[in-house]
Design a protein around this motif. Structure first.
Motif, PDB file in Angstrom:
ATOM      1  N   GLN A   2      38.267  50.866   4.613  1.00  0.00           N
ATOM      2  CA  GLN A   2      37.874  51.115   5.993  1.00  0.00           C
ATOM      3  C   GLN A   2      36.407  51.511   6.029  1.00  0.00           C
ATOM      4  OE1 GLN A   2      39.956  54.374   7.955  1.00  0.00           O
ATOM      5  NE2 GLN A   2      39.858  53.316   9.913  1.00  0.00           N
ATOM      6  N   LEU A   4      33.865  53.381   8.525  1.00  0.00           N
ATOM      7  CA  LEU A   4      33.843  54.212   9.711  1.00  0.00           C
ATOM      8  C   LEU A   4      32.403  54.480  10.114  1.00  0.00           C
ATOM      9  CD1 LEU A   4      35.516  55.768  11.757  1.00  0.00           C
ATOM     10  CD2 LEU A   4      35.398  57.759  10.248  1.00  0.00           C
ATOM     11  N   GLY A  25      38.898  54.130   0.848  1.00  0.00           N
ATOM     12  CA  GLY A  25      40.068  53.319   0.548  1.00  0.00           C
ATOM     13  C   GLY A  25      40.061  52.786  -0.866  1.00  0.00           C
ATOM     14  N   PHE A 115      33.790  43.513   4.163  1.00  0.00           N
ATOM     15  CA  PHE A 115      34.421  44.339   5.193  1.00  0.00           C
ATOM     16  C   PHE A 115      33.417  44.644   6.305  1.00  0.00           C
ATOM     17  CE2 PHE A 115      38.329  45.227   2.991  1.00  0.00           C
ATOM     18  CZ  PHE A 115      37.994  45.044   1.659  1.00  0.00           C
ATOM     19  N   GLY A 117      32.716  47.208   9.921  1.00  0.00           N
ATOM     20  CA  GLY A 117      33.067  48.320  10.776  1.00  0.00           C
ATOM     21  C   GLY A 117      33.454  47.822  12.156  1.00  0.00           C
ATOM     22  N   GLN A 118      33.831  48.746  13.026  1.00  0.00           N
ATOM     23  CA  GLN A 118      34.309  48.375  14.356  1.00  0.00           C
ATOM     24  C   GLN A 118      33.166  48.082  15.325  1.00  0.00           C
ATOM     25  OE1 GLN A 118      34.103  51.426  13.205  1.00  0.00           O
ATOM     26  NE2 GLN A 118      33.417  52.800  14.832  1.00  0.00           N
TER      27      GLN A 118
END
Length: 126
Positions: A2, A4, A25, A115, A117-118
């Motif tokens: 993840q 953040l 993670g 990966f 982030g949002q």
């Protein structure tokens, strides 16, 4: 894994903001971390990125205004943005290329994955 993000918001032209991102993670090793941005209707574009052991890379439009930094112990990346312009308005995304633990056919291994982030909104306006 993840990512953040924190930071972002509304700032006046010429102002500063700091974005931060923490990875957590199933991490074996982080190969690179950085930031992209996207304006609605446009493609996501690279802002700055740091590969492990390498010098930071910056997009041309940064022009010395932004500084990207990694904390290798904490698995974090930050983006200090100074002298912000209205054209810097966008959603900023943390990005990381990470080797993650995998079990394939009962054999432990690692696999590199990307990966995101949002996303965090940065708005530069008077």
């Amino acid at each position: 894994v993840q990512l953040l993000e924190s930071g972002g918001g509304l700032v006046q032209p010429g102002g500063s903001l700091r974005l931060s991102c923490a990875a957590s993670g199933n991490i074996f090793e982080i190969r690179a971390m950085g930031w992209y941005r996207q304006v609605p209707g446009n493609q996501r574009e690279l802002v700055a990125k740091v590969a492990s052991g390498a010098n930071p890379y910056y997009a041309d439009f940064v022009s010395g205004r932004f500084t990207v930094s990694r904390d290798y112990n904490k698995n974090t990346v930050s983006l200090q943005m100074n002298r912000l312009k209205p054209e810097d308005t966008a959603v900023y995304y943390c990005n990381a290329d990470i080797d993650v633990h995998q079990i394939i056919d009962s054999v432990p291994t690692v696999e590199e994955q990307t990966f995101w982030g949002q996303g965090t909104q940065v708005t530069v306006a008077s």
